[in-house]
Motif scaffolding. Structure first.
Motif, short mmCIF file in Angstrom:
data_model
loop_
_atom_site.label_atom_id
_atom_site.label_comp_id
_atom_site.label_asym_id
_atom_site.label_seq_id
_atom_site.Cartn_x
_atom_site.Cartn_y
_atom_site.Cartn_z
N PRO A 21 28.67 73.92 46.76
CA PRO A 21 27.55 74.41 46.30
C PRO A 21 26.58 74.09 47.46
CG PRO A 21 28.42 73.63 44.74
CD PRO A 21 29.46 73.14 45.31
N GLN A 22 25.76 74.83 47.90
CA GLN A 22 24.83 74.70 49.18
C GLN A 22 23.82 73.18 48.89
OE1 GLN A 22 24.59 76.42 51.99
NE2 GLN A 22 23.48 74.57 52.52
N GLU A 23 23.38 73.14 47.71
CA GLU A 23 22.47 71.77 47.60
C GLU A 23 23.54 70.62 47.55
OE1 GLU A 23 24.27 73.19 43.23
OE2 GLU A 23 23.28 74.23 45.16
N ARG A 24 24.71 70.79 47.18
CA ARG A 24 25.51 69.50 47.50
C ARG A 24 25.87 69.22 48.91
NH1 ARG A 24 24.06 68.79 43.03
NH2 ARG A 24 25.14 68.77 41.09
N LEU A 25 25.86 70.58 49.71
CA LEU A 25 26.36 70.31 51.08
C LEU A 25 25.17 69.68 51.81
CD1 LEU A 25 28.33 71.01 53.56
CD2 LEU A 25 27.26 73.31 53.62
N SER A 26 23.99 70.17 51.42
CA SER A 26 22.59 69.79 52.12
C SER A 26 22.75 68.20 51.84
CB SER A 26 21.51 70.49 51.70
OG SER A 26 21.79 71.79 51.88
N LEU A 27 22.99 67.75 50.50
CA LEU A 27 22.83 66.51 50.26
C LEU A 27 23.92 65.57 51.01
CD1 LEU A 27 21.91 64.06 48.51
CD2 LEU A 27 23.51 64.93 46.88
N LEU A 28 24.83 65.95 51.23
CA LEU A 28 25.95 65.17 52.14
C LEU A 28 25.40 65.26 53.60
CD1 LEU A 28 29.48 66.34 50.84
CD2 LEU A 28 28.24 64.47 50.22
N ARG A 29 24.87 66.13 54.05
CA ARG A 29 24.36 66.09 55.31
C ARG A 29 23.32 64.92 55.47
NH1 ARG A 29 25.93 69.85 59.09
NH2 ARG A 29 27.14 71.70 58.34
N GLU A 30 22.29 65.11 54.56
CA GLU A 30 21.26 64.28 54.38
C GLU A 30 21.75 62.69 54.53
OE1 GLU A 30 18.96 65.24 51.40
OE2 GLU A 30 18.27 67.24 52.06
N LEU A 31 22.87 62.47 53.43
CA LEU A 31 23.37 61.21 53.35
C LEU A 31 24.16 60.81 54.53
CD1 LEU A 31 24.79 61.23 49.74
CD2 LEU A 31 22.90 60.35 50.21
N GLY A 32 24.81 61.68 55.35
CA GLY A 32 25.38 61.40 56.62
C GLY A 32 24.32 61.02 57.64
N ASN A 33 23.04 61.63 57.70
CA ASN A 33 21.99 60.98 58.50
C ASN A 33 21.49 59.67 58.32
OD1 ASN A 33 22.12 63.44 60.02
ND2 ASN A 33 20.53 64.66 58.59
N LEU A 34 21.38 59.48 56.79
CA LEU A 34 20.90 58.23 56.50
C LEU A 34 22.08 57.00 56.96
CD1 LEU A 34 18.92 57.14 54.56
CD2 LEU A 34 20.27 57.31 52.47
N ALA A 35 23.26 57.43 56.59
CA ALA A 35 24.50 56.37 57.33
C ALA A 35 24.27 56.12 58.63
CB ALA A 35 25.83 56.98 56.79
N ASP A 36 23.69 57.29 59.48
CA ASP A 36 23.44 57.18 60.89
C ASP A 36 22.54 56.01 61.15
OD1 ASP A 36 25.62 58.71 61.47
OD2 ASP A 36 24.23 60.53 61.94
N GLU A 37 21.33 56.03 60.19
CA GLU A 37 20.29 55.29 60.28
C GLU A 37 20.71 53.90 59.88
OE1 GLU A 37 17.14 56.63 57.89
OE2 GLU A 37 17.19 58.75 58.61
N GLY A 38 21.57 53.50 59.06
CA GLY A 38 21.88 52.33 58.59
C GLY A 38 23.19 51.48 59.47
N GLY A 39 23.49 52.55 60.52
CA GLY A 39 24.64 52.03 61.41
C GLY A 39 26.00 51.98 60.67
N VAL A 40 26.19 52.69 59.63
CA VAL A 40 27.57 52.37 58.93
C VAL A 40 28.20 53.90 58.88
CG1 VAL A 40 26.77 50.84 57.22
CG2 VAL A 40 26.58 53.07 56.61
N SER A 41 29.55 53.86 58.73
CA SER A 41 30.51 55.00 58.69
C SER A 41 30.66 55.47 57.27
CB SER A 41 31.93 55.17 59.35
OG SER A 41 31.53 54.58 60.90
N LEU A 42 30.22 56.95 56.91
CA LEU A 42 30.34 57.38 55.61
C LEU A 42 31.42 58.40 55.60
CD1 LEU A 42 28.99 57.41 52.93
CD2 LEU A 42 27.36 58.97 53.64
#
Length: 445
Positions: A21-42
């Motif tokens: 679902p689009q809202e879940r896909l958007s959330l995963l993209r946001e979490l991927g960006n958050l992982a980039d900020e934290g320097g971890v692989s998600l």
């Protein structure tokens, strides 16, 4: 690591993730960006990846982090206002988002087992090792979520190959020895997807099933696997598989999948379908119905021991206990040709739950007697309608009419309810007349 790089399947799977679902896909993209900020692989891992590749719906989002998974989960909870529960032993956190979404975030880890059938000891590890600790190759596929690699598939152990080949395969020879619950999961996935167990996996499973490893599982762990298997859309073949592999002995050594039991279990889907179609508001515990059907020919001693072994709740135990001889007596009375008053039907069924009614139907379906099945359905429909009937008078009213409080109140109100159900009375005034005339209260109140 070079070997890993050669093995893993690197291809962009954005099209696969778009099945979310689009809202879940958007959330995963946001979490991927958050992982980039934290320097971890998600990574997205587990059943959701498998089901996305199979084009099946499954929106349970399980994530794993190469780094500190609990710290990342705390960051996500703060960002989205989610509730957070932490399980330090397994380096895992569970988030509850305001919109109701549940999500697990874990640290990538390796597991070691001090002895078979016990919970593992975990240590932080790479994503490669994390995938290798999983039960089957089809569940050992990950998708990276970091922005620069979003949707990339990591498949070191041939999970996609086995999905295409419709095959269930363990990742190593000690898999079932380490965790015997995987025996039940192998059967569950085999039947759910219509897959086949790979040859070596069959041999390893049979070897593990022939030991007493499952006996070492705690009641709650065994219960979880059995009821999860029985919760499948159609668990009939899976139950037959348990019988074939002689796994029912771990519920009780005298529990057998006889021809008669098999007929009742096989009839449960038809009985459930009729009940759910007829009574759409009824909340049926489907796994418990199958457990009742499986044990319906067993003695009360066997059933009680099985209930203890599975550590069933009081409500579950009450249902399963009602699935034996009492159901047989009720069924015999309700399918006889002789007349039976609505109030008699009510008294026969009043202390049974809806799960027992489904079992009644399944037993009658298995008997292949159309007339008696039709009669039983009529009685059940009437009972469900009549159980909403209440008397207008209460114990307080009886006291006002001059009756001294005591056990007779229950008797009087019971007879009054019977008269209501049988249509002999329909109003409060008629109830008062009934009480005075039938119970020797003429001239009072």
């Amino acid at each position: 690591m070079l070997q890993w790089r050669a093995m893993k399947h690197r291809m962009n799977q954005n099209d696969v993730l778009r099945r979310l679902p689009q809202e879940r896909l958007s959330l995963l993209r946001e979490l991927g960006n958050l992982a980039d900020e934290g320097g971890v692989s998600l990574y997205l891992v587990g059943g959701v990846v498998r089901d996305l590749l199979l084009k099946r719906e499954n929106w349970d989002l399980d994530l794993t982090v190469e780094g500190d998974g609990i710290a990342f989960a705390q960051l996500v909870a703060d960002r989205y206002g989610a509730g957070l529960a932490v399980f330090e032993r397994f380096a895992t956190a569970r988030l509850a988002f305001p919109d109701g979404l549940k999500m697990d975030i874990a640290t990538t880890r390796r597991e070691s087992y001090a002895q078979p059938a016990v919970l593992p000891t975990v240590q932080p590890a790479s994503i490669e090792e994390d995938l290798f600790r999983r039960d089957f190759t089809i569940n050992a596929i990950a998708m990276q979520l970091n922005s620069g690699k979003f949707g990339r598939v990591l498949d070191a152990y041939g999970g996609q190959r086995d999905l295409r080949a419709r095959t269930i395969r363990v990742l190593h020879a000690g898999s079932f020895q380490d965790d015997p619950t995987r025996i039940f999961r192998a059967i569950r996935f085999e039947q759910r997807f219509g897959f086949c167990l790979e040859r070596t996996t069959v041999r390893l499973l049979a070897q593990a099933a022939a030991t007493n490893l499952i006996q070492q599982l705690s009641g709650p762990r065994l219960q979880n696997e059995i009821l999860s298997l029985f919760a499948e859309h159609d668990p009939v073949r899976a139950i037959a598989r348990l019988g074939q592999l002689k796994l029912l002995r771990f519920l009780h050594h005298r529990l057998c999948y006889t021809t008669k039991v098999k007929r009742v279990v096989t009839a449960v889907p038809k009985a459930l379908a009729w009940w759910v179609r007829r009574f759409q508001d009824s909340a049926i515990d489907r796994p418990i119905v199958y457990l009742m059907a499986l044990s319906n020919e067993s003695s009360s001693v066997v059933v009680a021991a099985m209930i203890r072994r599975l550590a069933l709740s009081r409500e579950q135990a009450k249902n399963v206990s009602a699935g034996g001889r009492r159901v047989d007596r009720v069924l015999k009375r309700l399918t006889n040709k002789g007349p039976v008053r609505p109030s008699q039907v009510y008294r026969l069924l009043a202390n049974l739950r809806d799960e027992a009614f489904v079992l009644l139907l399944a037993k009658q379906v298995s008997a292949q007697h159309v007339v008696r099945l039709s009669l039983l359905k009529q009685h059940l429909v009437a009972y469900v309608k009549n159980r909403a009937i209440k008397t207008a008078l209460t114990g307080r009213d009886l006291q006002a009419m001059g009756l001294q409080p005591g056990p007779q109140y229950k008797t009087i109100l019971g007879k009054l309810l019977d008269a209501r159900i049988d249509g002999m009375i329909t109003t409060e005034a008629e109830e008062r007349v009934f009480v005075r005339k039938r119970l020797g209260l003429a001239g009072r109140g």
